[in-house]
Design a protein around this motif. Structure first.
Motif, PDB file in Angstrom:
ATOM      1  N   UNK A  31      39.562  38.089  57.061  1.00 49.40           N
ATOM      2  CA  UNK A  31      40.217  39.049  56.888  1.00 49.40           C
ATOM      3  C   UNK A  31      41.092  38.673  55.205  1.00 49.40           C
ATOM      4  N   UNK A  32      41.003  37.627  54.589  1.00 48.64           N
ATOM      5  CA  UNK A  32      41.416  37.436  53.184  1.00 48.64           C
ATOM      6  C   UNK A  32      41.580  38.517  52.190  1.00 48.64           C
ATOM      7  N   UNK A  33      42.186  39.497  52.242  1.00 47.12           N
ATOM      8  CA  UNK A  33      41.737  40.852  50.819  1.00 47.12           C
ATOM      9  C   UNK A  33      42.539  40.407  49.860  1.00 47.12           C
ATOM     10  N   UNK A  34      43.736  40.051  49.923  1.00 47.70           N
ATOM     11  CA  UNK A  34      44.660  40.049  48.464  1.00 47.70           C
ATOM     12  C   UNK A  34      43.928  38.948  47.610  1.00 47.70           C
ATOM     13  N   UNK A  35      42.966  37.490  48.343  1.00 50.24           N
ATOM     14  CA  UNK A  35      42.531  36.617  47.513  1.00 50.24           C
ATOM     15  C   UNK A  35      41.274  36.990  47.154  1.00 50.24           C
ATOM     16  N   UNK A 178      55.087  39.458  44.631  1.00 50.26           N
ATOM     17  CA  UNK A 178      55.032  41.108  44.286  1.00 50.26           C
ATOM     18  C   UNK A 178      55.134  41.710  44.984  1.00 50.26           C
ATOM     19  N   UNK A 179      56.198  42.435  44.950  1.00 50.02           N
ATOM     20  CA  UNK A 179      56.881  44.017  46.055  1.00 50.02           C
ATOM     21  C   UNK A 179      55.942  44.769  46.678  1.00 50.02           C
ATOM     22  N   UNK A 180      55.025  44.671  45.855  1.00 53.09           N
ATOM     23  CA  UNK A 180      53.283  45.845  46.156  1.00 53.09           C
ATOM     24  C   UNK A 180      51.856  44.965  46.685  1.00 53.09           C
ATOM     25  N   UNK A 181      52.284  43.286  46.794  1.00 51.39           N
ATOM     26  CA  UNK A 181      50.928  43.110  47.619  1.00 51.39           C
ATOM     27  C   UNK A 181      51.687  42.256  48.820  1.00 51.39           C
ATOM     28  N   UNK A 182      52.776  42.766  49.446  1.00 49.43           N
ATOM     29  CA  UNK A 182      53.658  41.681  50.397  1.00 49.43           C
ATOM     30  C   UNK A 182      53.123  41.891  51.664  1.00 49.43           C
ATOM     31  N   UNK A 183      52.667  43.663  52.129  1.00 51.70           N
ATOM     32  CA  UNK A 183      51.549  43.375  53.144  1.00 51.70           C
ATOM     33  C   UNK A 183      50.302  43.193  52.981  1.00 51.70           C
ATOM     34  N   UNK A 184      49.862  42.747  52.179  1.00 50.31           N
ATOM     35  CA  UNK A 184      48.580  42.554  51.920  1.00 50.31           C
ATOM     36  C   UNK A 184      47.879  42.189  52.617  1.00 50.31           C
ATOM     37  N   UNK A 185      47.148  41.776  53.758  1.00 52.72           N
ATOM     38  CA  UNK A 185      46.495  40.801  54.141  1.00 52.72           C
ATOM     39  C   UNK A 185      45.833  39.483  53.388  1.00 52.72           C
ATOM     40  N   UNK A 186      46.493  38.245  53.428  1.00 54.46           N
ATOM     41  CA  UNK A 186      45.356  36.860  52.422  1.00 54.46           C
ATOM     42  C   UNK A 186      45.714  36.012  51.657  1.00 54.46           C
ATOM     43  N   UNK A 187      45.701  35.624  50.571  1.00 53.77           N
ATOM     44  CA  UNK A 187      46.420  34.429  49.982  1.00 53.77           C
ATOM     45  C   UNK A 187      46.934  35.348  48.303  1.00 53.77           C
TER      46      UNK A 187
END
Length: 645
Positions: A31-35, A178-187
């Motif tokens: 579930x590594x969405x951000x990476x 970044x605050x925008x990415x704080x709650x995005x799952x992943x690295x």
């Protein structure tokens, strides 16, 4: 039993894609969405057009992101339900990972992907979902291979060293926390710039860039059978950025190398990732953008009053972003940006000069649009026409243009109307009743003295061309989630495909060839209304008394002017445009592509720009005639329904 189709029967020398990535395998609840988003957007910047994922399963958040990329056209998802037939291992070491087959059948999918794309892609990258094959001496993969392949012309396998960036070590400044990415799952790969040194006496594994037509069998880190051999690309030329758990946990941060290569792409990478996360529903944009007209010479503080469904209103400061194209007029287009808490719950907004929030509630609040991100659209193609003013009464050309656009696949046309002639008014009402035309009232002349042109020295006034730039931007945002594509052109211009029968087939070729592009620039070409076709075959008696120009009579096209910029208009993906001017965008996501003249150009019948040229010095261009059998009766019917015939 189901027979399998036989592929690769036709040998090709040209390919749909330049670079394809084969990713295997996606399983479990990964579930590594951000990476994944960062990796995909990085690969787009590096020149990759096509990514293939073999998917058994994944986490629910990543599923959303995969659907976005699949809809976008960058990602091909191959269903891989191997767990329904075998007990696949979750790794490669049989002592540690029990099962029937290595790593969910990784070797099978890698080989399948090579053969699947053998004549689809010039090169195939074989790497994992969390790896980026990164050029260090070139700006992208095409320029890397333009150097490597001629230097090693027989080689079909280029081995790229894998280098670990431990996810446990973070960059100190926090500039990408970044605050925008704080709650995005992943690295967040931007935070991990420390690279492990090579391990002594240990093989440093590689992944590959291959010519798929030179590979017969492959493993994970090298091929098993190939034609032409392999070349180990030097570490300083290209290496893999692999953010993951460390392999050398004993090392301190001071013993690692600092490697900020990913940061070189931050200006494009960060907004592109943000845009993807917004479109995928992960980021609720805490910003309200109000497209406005401001006096550039006397700006005053503006405040934003926004209200929720519960009628709870808040007032916050604004950031006024004046568009860079204003043609030196006093007034220009601007975005008034409101930022505050719980903006995702706001339903209405008002821009005010009152900081205290004592807003006159008799003033009209604006409804907030585009709150719901959509992946499917009401229209495929919308045209934004700005602006209609004065006593413009060119009925025949407008009818011919509208009917031509219908034949080309346009379903929706928007006109920003200040005024027009009485005959054109009748025609507009017909198209509005028919449902293809949306008329937006634009009484700008009641508030400003709008110029009738763009050149302030020749056309005096407060704002350029009846606020053309404002209406173009408004139209993009108005239809952001209504239309897949938007055409930005004038009322007397036809964006005409020359190698395709219509606009859908044009974009079906252009978009996959340039998957990241959101702005397609189309050259404008003048067909002087002073030069007529000699035979008179389209000088029809039925149209004799219809006001306006008969475009069918004007087949002579001016040549490009030497050393003079040939202006363009645009076909855009509105979700990839933040600000636009008339001939190009000002801010966009993904860049622009200048469509070759022979593929698509604008048919623009108007007064000549090169009036000194004789007919013999012009080009004959009869493209409009290709549609005569359908176009003429359709125009006749429209004129009849509108009361002209």
């Amino acid at each position: 039993m189901e027979y399998l189709p036989i592929k690769n029967k036709v040998v090709r020398e040209s390919f749909k894609f330049n670079f394809t990535i084969c990713i295997s395998n996606l399983f479990g609840d990964y579930n590594n969405v951000l990476q994944f988003a960062q990796t995909m957007e990085m690969y787009k910047l590096l020149g990759v057009q096509h990514v293939v994922v073999y998917k058994t399963s994944c986490g629910p958040d990543l599923e959303k992101l995969l659907k976005h990329y699949e809809t976008e056209g960058t990602l091909e998802i191959v269903s891989w339900p191997i767990d329904q037939f075998l007990n696949p291992a979750r790794g490669w070491n049989i002592k540690r990972h029990k099962g029937d087959i290595q790593y969910f059948g990784q070797l099978v999918t890698l080989n399948e992907c090579i053969y699947r794309n053998m004549y689809q892609s010039k090169y195939v990258l074989l790497n994992d979902i969390d790896e980026i094959i990164m050029p260090y001496k070139h700006s992208n993969l095409p320029s890397l291979m333009e150097d490597l392949q001629p230097a090693y012309p027989n080689i079909g396998v280029f081995l790229i060293e894998n280098h670990i960036f431990p996810k446990i070590h973070f960059e100190e400044s926090g500039k990408f926390k970044r605050a925008e990415w704080k709650n995005i799952p992943g690295i967040n790969i931007m935070e991990h710039i420390y690279r492990e040194p090579p391990r002594k006496k240990n093989y440093n594994p590689t992944k590959m860039i291959v010519n798929p037509r030179k590979v017969q069998q492959t493993s994970v880190h090298s091929t098993l059978k190939d034609f032409g051999g392999s070349f180990h690309v030097p570490f300083d030329v290209c290496r893999i950025v692999h953010v993951r758990v460390p392999l050398q946990e004993n090392l301190t941060k001071e013993e690692l190398f600092v490697d900020k290569r990913v940061w070189d792409f931050e200006q494009e990478l960060v907004p592109n990732v943000d845009q993807t996360l917004k479109l995928s529903g992960f980021l609720l944009d805490g910003v309200i953008r109000v497209i406005s007209i401001v006096n550039r010479s006397s700006l005053q503080p503006l405040y934003c009053s926004y209200c929720s469904t519960e009628q709870v209103c808040k007032t916050v400061d604004t950031d006024v972003q004046i568009h860079s194209d204003h043609f030196s007029f006093t007034y220009g287009a601007s975005d008034v940006i409101c930022k505050g808490e719980h903006m995702q719950n706001a339903t209405h907004v008002l821009i005010t000069t009152d900081k205290e929030g004592s807003v006159d509630h008799k003033m009209e609040y604006l409804p907030i649009k585009n709150k719901v991100v959509r992946e499917t659209f009401k229209f495929n193609f919308t045209i934004c026409i700005s602006n209609l003013f004065g006593d413009y009464n060119n009925v025949l050309q407008f009818a011919q243009t509208m009917e031509m656009y219908k034949l080309l696949g346009v379903q929706h046309v928007v006109v920003y109307k200040t005024s027009c002639g009485p005959d054109l008014e009748k025609l507009l009402k017909h198209y509005e009743t028919e449902g293809i035309l949306e008329i937006v009232s634009w009484p700008i002349d009641q508030f400003l003295n709008p110029s009738r042109g763009w050149n302030i020295k020749r056309h005096k006034g407060d704002i350029q061309y009846f606020g053309q730039i404002v209406t173009l931007n408004e139209c993009i945002y108005r239809h952001m989630y209504q239309s897949k594509y938007i055409l930005l052109n004038d009322i007397d211009e036809i964006i005409m495909p020359y190698k395709h029968s219509n606009l859908p087939s044009l974009m079906e070729d252009l978009q996959p060839a340039h998957p990241n592009i959101g702005v397609f620039l189309i050259e404008n070409h003048i067909f002087p209304k002073t030069q007529f076709e000699e035979s008179g075959k389209f000088k029809r008696a039925e149209w004799k008394n219809i006001p306006g120009i008969n475009i069918m009579e004007h087949i002579y096209r001016e040549p490009p002017r030497k050393n003079i910029y040939n202006p363009t208009k645009m076909i855009v993906n509105p979700r990839k445009v933040q600000q636009t001017s008339v001939h190009s965008t000002l801010k966009d996501f993904g860049g622009s592509f200048h469509v070759p003249f022979d593929v698509c150009r604008i048919v623009h019948v108007r007064v000549p720009l090169q009036g000194h040229l004789s007919k013999e010095e012009l080009f004959v261009d009869k493209r409009v005639w290709d549609f005569k059998l359908t176009l003429i009766p359709n125009v006749d019917q429209t004129l009849e329904f509108s009361g002209f015939l």
